[in-house]
Scaffold this motif. Structure first.
Motif, short mmCIF file in Angstrom:
data_model
loop_
_atom_site.label_atom_id
_atom_site.label_comp_id
_atom_site.label_asym_id
_atom_site.label_seq_id
_atom_site.Cartn_x
_atom_site.Cartn_y
_atom_site.Cartn_z
N SER A 117 -38.66 -13.55 21.17
CA SER A 117 -39.84 -13.73 20.50
C SER A 117 -40.85 -14.53 21.11
N TRP A 118 -40.86 -14.85 22.33
CA TRP A 118 -41.85 -15.49 23.06
C TRP A 118 -43.06 -14.84 23.01
N ARG A 119 -44.33 -15.49 23.11
CA ARG A 119 -45.59 -14.55 23.07
C ARG A 119 -45.79 -14.91 24.63
N ILE A 120 -46.38 -13.66 25.04
CA ILE A 120 -46.69 -13.45 26.55
C ILE A 120 -48.37 -13.87 26.50
N GLU A 121 -48.81 -14.93 26.97
CA GLU A 121 -50.29 -15.08 27.07
C GLU A 121 -51.01 -14.54 28.25
N ALA A 122 -50.34 -14.49 29.27
CA ALA A 122 -50.75 -13.92 30.53
C ALA A 122 -49.90 -13.54 31.71
N VAL A 123 -50.14 -12.46 32.33
CA VAL A 123 -49.35 -11.79 33.53
C VAL A 123 -50.27 -12.31 34.44
N GLU A 124 -49.90 -13.42 35.28
CA GLU A 124 -50.40 -14.16 36.04
C GLU A 124 -50.35 -13.77 37.68
N ARG A 125 -49.27 -13.17 38.00
CA ARG A 125 -49.12 -12.73 39.21
C ARG A 125 -47.86 -11.41 39.17
N ARG A 126 -47.80 -10.52 40.15
CA ARG A 126 -47.02 -9.55 40.29
C ARG A 126 -46.87 -9.09 41.52
N TRP A 127 -45.65 -8.89 42.07
CA TRP A 127 -45.17 -8.50 43.32
C TRP A 127 -44.00 -7.60 43.49
N ALA A 128 -43.74 -7.00 44.51
CA ALA A 128 -42.55 -6.22 44.56
C ALA A 128 -41.88 -6.64 46.08
N GLY A 129 -40.60 -6.44 46.24
CA GLY A 129 -39.99 -6.49 47.58
C GLY A 129 -39.01 -5.20 47.63
N LEU A 130 -38.61 -5.15 48.80
CA LEU A 130 -37.69 -4.02 49.21
C LEU A 130 -36.36 -4.61 49.52
N ARG A 131 -35.37 -4.05 48.81
CA ARG A 131 -33.74 -4.37 48.99
C ARG A 131 -33.18 -3.26 49.68
#
Length: 371
Positions: free
Chosen positions: A282-296
């Protein structure tokens, strides 16, 4: 000068095995990027989890634990694999899968979960607890191995993407795209997502090691993520999240086939991650500050590949380490170096069966299919 080993790739895999080899050999470490660790190593979710990777990886993880703890790279956090009532069969299967492997797990009910994961929505009624799960200092561990390699005489060359591998009497001639030319008796393929292309350059049959993209986002949430929140995973592999300096790292636990390259997150995967998180808490998301992706990168059986190629003993595989290559780095590098140098096992590796990770297992399967 002819090196004993040319290690291709200076991420965690390449740095660690170069450091282990260097006490007994002259080692060249080639990195395509401007600095080591740009790809998978620099984009890790940074946890050490006894069950991660499955039973076949457990021996490497458990063997690495003492080294990581003794050198100060682990901070205990604990992990919870959450499930609903409908997931009890999956929970039972998880417990059965790891029975007898040496990992420590316990079942928890809702009453025991609630103080550990505040804001968890109703319906998530039980969990499997891994008390030994820990945060891992990935950058510190990587620099530890790079430093050890440097002190042992390893020559690190960056901006050295390999363009050609030419077999010559007694070894290999290595040509880089920048025009550099080196010679080595043996090649160590620690190129991660590029492991199969590197093999192809050497005229070695690829092993179908495939890179899969994973997405992570950093959220600012209300209330703030508690510092002592465990690593929280869905038992069905739909999400995981953990705190990081007052923020929350969240992944949809995705595995999207991708080409080897500079992975970037897709908006759809970010949206899926957020939707799954909101269904769980139930936490409220205030901001998406970063996003990234990596290869496995995974071999077909999802186990790592360590050992000389059956077709050419001077080409050594050290690849296919999925998302567990960092948490298994000490034991994997020690084992890999022992195999490459023809040495016996030691206290760290004596309980690890190298045959389980040998590239010969795929050559055997190929012969069976073509017979």
């Amino acid at each position: 000068m002819t090196y004993d080993f040319a290690v291709i790739g200076a991420g965690m895999a390449g740095a660690s095995i170069a450091a282990e080899l260097a006490s007994e050999a002259r080692v060249l470490l080639l990195e395509a990027e401007d600095a080591p660790g740009y790809h998978a190593t620099g984009r890790s979710a940074a946890f050490w989890d006894e069950c991660y990777g499955g039973p076949g990886v457990v021996p490497l993880t458990l063997a690495s634990g003492p080294y990581l703890r003794d050198h100060g790279f682990l901070t205990t956090r604990g992990a919870l694999h959450l499930g609903r009532a409908s997931d009890r069969a999956a929970m039972d299967a998880f417990v059965a899968t790891f029975a007898g492997t040496g990992v420590t797990i316990e079942r928890l009910d809702r009453a025991a979960i609630e103080p550990r994961v505040p804001g968890l929505r109703s319906g998530w009624c039980e969990a499997i607890h891994e008390p030994a799960c820990a945060d891992i200092d990935v950058a510190g561990l990587h620099q530890h191995y790079l430093g050890q390699a440097r002190r042992s005489g390893v020559e690190l060359v960056c901006r050295a993407q390999v363009a050609a591998l030419v077999r010559e009497p007694g070894g290999w001639r290595i040509v880089t795209e920048a025009g550099g030319e080196y010679r080595a008796s043996k090649i160590v393929n620690a190129a991660g997502a590029w492991a199969d292309p590197v093999a192809a350059l050497a005229g070695i049959a690829p092993l179908d090691i495939r890179p899969l993209r994973r997405t992570v986002v950093q959220l600012r949430v209300d209330p703030p993520a508690p510092a002592d929140l465990p690593l929280v995973l869905d038992i069905n592999g739909h999400f995981y999240f953990k705190p990081d300096n007052g923020r929350l790292w969240l992944s949809p636990h995705d595995e999207i086939p991708a080409e080897a390259g500079d992975a970037a997150p897709e908006e759809l995967d970010v949206a899926i991650a957020i939707d799954r998180f909101e269904q769980a808490t139930s936490w409220r998301i205030e901001a998406v500050e970063r996003r990234w992706a990596g290869l496995r990168s995974f071999a077909p059986d999802r186990l790592p590949v360590y050992g000389a190629d059956p077709a050419d003993g001077s080409f050594f595989w050290f690849a296919g380490q999925g998302g567990f290559g960092i948490q298994t780095a000490p034991a994997a590098a020690r084992l890999g170096a022992q195999l490459a140098l023809g040495q016996g096992r030691d206290a760290m590796t004596r309980n690890i069966d190298p045959a389980a990770y040998s590239p010969a297992r795929f050559h055997h399967e190929n012969k069976l299919r073509t017979a």
